[in-house]
Design a protein around this motif. Structure first.
Motif, short mmCIF file in Angstrom:
data_model
loop_
_atom_site.label_atom_id
_atom_site.label_comp_id
_atom_site.label_asym_id
_atom_site.label_seq_id
_atom_site.Cartn_x
_atom_site.Cartn_y
_atom_site.Cartn_z
N GLU A 46 3.37 -11.91 -2.48
CA GLU A 46 2.36 -11.20 -1.68
C GLU A 46 2.45 -9.68 -1.83
O GLU A 46 1.82 -8.94 -1.09
CB GLU A 46 2.50 -11.56 -0.20
CG GLU A 46 2.22 -13.03 0.13
CD GLU A 46 3.34 -13.95 -0.29
OE1 GLU A 46 3.05 -15.10 -0.73
OE2 GLU A 46 4.52 -13.53 -0.22
N ASP A 47 3.26 -9.22 -2.79
CA ASP A 47 3.39 -7.80 -3.10
C ASP A 47 4.09 -6.98 -2.02
O ASP A 47 3.79 -5.80 -1.84
CB ASP A 47 2.03 -7.16 -3.42
CG ASP A 47 1.62 -7.38 -4.87
OD1 ASP A 47 2.52 -7.61 -5.69
OD2 ASP A 47 0.42 -7.32 -5.17
N GLU A 48 5.00 -7.58 -1.29
CA GLU A 48 5.84 -6.83 -0.37
C GLU A 48 7.14 -6.48 -1.08
O GLU A 48 7.76 -7.34 -1.71
CB GLU A 48 6.12 -7.65 0.91
CG GLU A 48 4.88 -7.99 1.72
CD GLU A 48 4.14 -6.76 2.22
OE1 GLU A 48 4.81 -5.76 2.55
OE2 GLU A 48 2.90 -6.78 2.27
N PHE A 78 2.93 11.11 0.31
CA PHE A 78 4.21 11.48 -0.28
C PHE A 78 5.31 10.52 0.15
O PHE A 78 5.35 10.06 1.29
CB PHE A 78 4.60 12.90 0.14
CG PHE A 78 6.05 13.21 -0.11
CD1 PHE A 78 6.47 13.54 -1.40
CD2 PHE A 78 7.00 13.13 0.89
CE1 PHE A 78 7.81 13.81 -1.65
CE2 PHE A 78 8.33 13.40 0.65
CZ PHE A 78 8.74 13.74 -0.63
N HIS A 79 6.23 10.22 -0.77
CA HIS A 79 7.44 9.51 -0.41
C HIS A 79 8.56 9.96 -1.32
O HIS A 79 8.42 9.99 -2.55
CB HIS A 79 7.28 8.00 -0.52
CG HIS A 79 8.24 7.26 0.36
ND1 HIS A 79 9.60 7.28 0.16
CD2 HIS A 79 8.05 6.53 1.50
CE1 HIS A 79 10.21 6.58 1.10
NE2 HIS A 79 9.30 6.12 1.93
N ASN A 98 0.83 -1.22 0.00
CA ASN A 98 0.00 0.00 0.00
C ASN A 98 0.86 1.26 0.00
O ASN A 98 0.55 2.24 -0.71
CB ASN A 98 -0.94 0.01 1.21
CG ASN A 98 -2.07 -0.97 1.06
OD1 ASN A 98 -2.39 -1.41 -0.06
ND2 ASN A 98 -2.70 -1.35 2.16
N GLU A 99 1.93 1.26 0.80
CA GLU A 99 2.81 2.43 0.83
C GLU A 99 3.44 2.68 -0.54
O GLU A 99 3.53 3.82 -1.01
CB GLU A 99 3.91 2.23 1.88
CG GLU A 99 3.41 2.29 3.32
CD GLU A 99 4.46 1.85 4.30
OE1 GLU A 99 4.30 2.18 5.49
OE2 GLU A 99 5.43 1.17 3.90
N ALA A 100 3.89 1.61 -1.18
CA ALA A 100 4.56 1.74 -2.47
C ALA A 100 3.59 2.23 -3.55
O ALA A 100 3.90 3.17 -4.30
CB ALA A 100 5.18 0.41 -2.87
N THR A 101 2.42 1.60 -3.63
CA THR A 101 1.50 1.96 -4.71
C THR A 101 0.93 3.37 -4.52
O THR A 101 0.73 4.10 -5.50
CB THR A 101 0.37 0.94 -4.81
OG1 THR A 101 -0.30 0.83 -3.53
CG2 THR A 101 0.91 -0.43 -5.19
#
Length: 568
Positions: A248-250, A211-212, A149-152
């Motif tokens: 698992e998309d990590e 933001f990242h 979730n953070e990445a997307t």
């Protein structure tokens, strides 16, 4: 071999500027002492979370600072732009500059030696035109691990502000990034990013809740991901940077520091896995210098130089990381035997979970002091300890310790299936050639490193240590000085002996099977078999007589009966 000390000695003898990166602040003191002994000017590098007075003082703003820091904004940038981020100065700035920012104002050229944590290697000022020593493997220090979730969310937020790329959000990129029509635009965007311009610090984006600063790198990874045979994904991002993604998309992003700016780099590691060092340093240019280049020399080093006497049990792998396989009775039998045989209690290295289980049992009374594997890196806690026990082997999650590292190297690794059609486990655990090398790095080499923690400092009248290894997970070339077999008592045996020692006739009376059985949950026949076993071990003697020629048992040395078992 004193490799850490001699790095400092080298700086003194050559007059060359040195920066040392290690794992924990507790280890800095040793380096400071060595620098003082050698007459070198040194500085411990300032650390944001250690020096800043706002951190750790329960300020309401601290949580917001942590969120901003986790988004990729440096501690220095947070201080310099506090009013932009928070609308006011930080609490640490109210009475003048923050001591963290003040300590950053120094000229590295004024110091012979700089001492800091692995993470501080990302600051080019600390390594440029200096020699660098990395003390022990830095592990995952150079990993950035956002959740899916953070990445997307970071990618979607970035795409809304990035006009160069023809994608609206994460889903749009995921669906259309490999279309030929976008190939030219995407290629031009990647070229404009450059080698290390992987951060986005636009003010407009920083006001977004998702933001990242690493969003450009995450976006680059999403475009480049290729599927490996084990369902992991791999993306090469240039300059040693690599991204991998689990089924698992990590996500894991490896971002090596800019070591190319240093004069040269030396990696200090007694049991290295070269492939992993190559990955974290970001290049193929490692030269591996083996000091001990044969198995015989390694064995001589353990026995003659370090003075280690290794006694190894037939315990098998004993994977103790999770705590679910801890065999307290077997461990207790060994520790109790060591206590009796050696006349003192051993220092123990095991898993954190095993330590906790010992504390709630009688095993603890046979332990002098205990430490867990995860707290050993660079430690000299047992440098003058002459008796130790290594119990169980570390077994970190395979996805992190083996499969992920393989994926970072572009290799698909998974457990092999045995001839019986079952997935391999225990001492037969098999990941294939490269996977086994990665597994040995976090298991067999960790056990060996634990053994070598004992007796690192010889005294005038003592040299070396006796170390018991209650696991079969040792490098193949290590030859134990003595092989041991640990046998535990059954629950019934413990009951039988307890009944005898608690009876009114103890210790000089006689007991028949029926009398003993009446005080236990064990039947007459089983009591007879257990008493015969004690007879064979010399704990009791017997005579036969009376009705039915019954056995009459007498104590021989049941006061020496160990609670948990025996060691042969």
């Amino acid at each position: 071999m004193g490799k850490s000390y001699h790095a400092v000695k080298w700086a003194e003898s050559t007059g060359s500027p040195l920066t040392i990166f290690t794992s924990r602040r507790e280890l800095y003191g040793q380096y400071e002492k060595w620098c003082e002994e050698q007459g070198l000017d040194y500085l411990v590098l300032p650390a944001f979370h250690h020096e800043c007075e706002t951190i750790g003082e329960d300020h309401p703003i601290e949580g917001r600072i942590d969120d901003l820091y986790e988004s990729g904004i440096s501690g220095a940038e947070i201080h310099r732009e506090a009013k932009r981020y928070f609308g006011r100065d930080l609490p640490c700035q109210l009475d003048g500059p923050c001591q963290y920012m003040e300590k950053r104002e120094f000229d590295p050229e004024n110091y012979d030696v700089l001492i800091g944590h692995y993470l501080q290697a990302h600051n080019r000022d600390y390594i440029e035109e200096r020699y660098v020593a990395i003390d022990e493997f830095p592990g995952d220090s150079y990993f950035f691990e956002p959740t899916h979730n953070e990445a997307t969310r970071a990618v979607s937020n970035y795409l809304r502000a990035e006009d160069t790329l023809p994608f609206e959000n994460w889903k749009d990129l995921h669906r259309r990034h490999d279309n030929e029509e976008h190939e030219t635009v995407v290629s031009e965007w990647k070229e404009e990013m450059g080698f290390y311009s992987h951060r986005d610090t636009r003010i407009t984006l920083q006001r977004s809740p998702h933001f990242h600063a690493h969003a450009p790198l995450l976006t680059h990874a999403a475009i480049e991901f290729d599927l490996l045979e084990n369902e992991w994904e791999y993306a090469e991002l240039g300059s040693g940077r690599v991204a991998v993604r689990t089924p698992e998309d990590e996500w894991t992003i490896l971002i090596p520091p800019p070591f190319y700016a240093a004069e040269s780099v030396v990696a200090l590691d007694g049991t290295p896995t070269i492939a992993k060092w190559r990955m974290v340093l970001g290049g193929d240019w490692i030269e591996h210098e083996e000091v001990l280049d044969s198995d015989e020399e390694k064995r001589e080093y353990l026995g003659d130089v370090l003075g280690l006497k290794i006694k190894q049990t037939d315990a098998g792998a004993k994977p103790y990381q999770s705590g679910s396989h801890v065999n307290v009775d077997s461990d207790g039998a060994l520790l109790e035997s060591i206590h009796e045989e050696e006349g003192s209690r051993p220092a123990v290295i095991t898993s954190k979970q095993a330590k906790e289980q010992y504390k709630s049992t009688d095993v603890q009374q046979h332990v002098e002091v205990a430490e867990h594997y995860g707290n050993l890196k660079g430690s000299n806690k047992f440098a003058e300890t002459r008796l130790g026990a290594i119990i169980g082997s570390p077994h970190p999650p395979e996805g992190e310790a083996v499969i992920r590292w393989g994926a970072i190297d572009g290799e698909a690794i998974s457990r092999k299936v045995g001839e019986d059609g079952r997935v391999t486990k225990g001492m037969n655990l098999d990941f294939g050639g490269y996977g086994n090398a990665l597994f040995r790095d976090v298991v067999e080499k960790e056990v060996l490193q634990a053994i070598m923690r004992f007796s690192r400092t010889p005294s005038e009248d003592e040299h070396g240590a006796t170390v018991y290894a209650h696991t079969s997970r040792l490098p193949y070339w290590v030859e134990a000085d003595e092989r041991l077999e640990v046998n535990t008592w059954s629950k019934g045996m413990v009951e039988v002996v307890g009944a005898i020692r608690d009876s009114e006739k103890w210790p000089d009376g006689e007991w028949k099977n029926g009398e003993i059985a009446a005080e236990t949950s064990v039947g007459d026949r089983q009591v007879g078999e257990l008493m015969k076993e004690l007879d064979e071990e010399g704990y009791v003697t017997h005579r036969r007589g009376g009705r039915g020629n019954a056995y009459h048992w007498s104590n021989e040395r049941l006061d020496e009966f160990s609670r948990y078992g025996r060691v042969v």
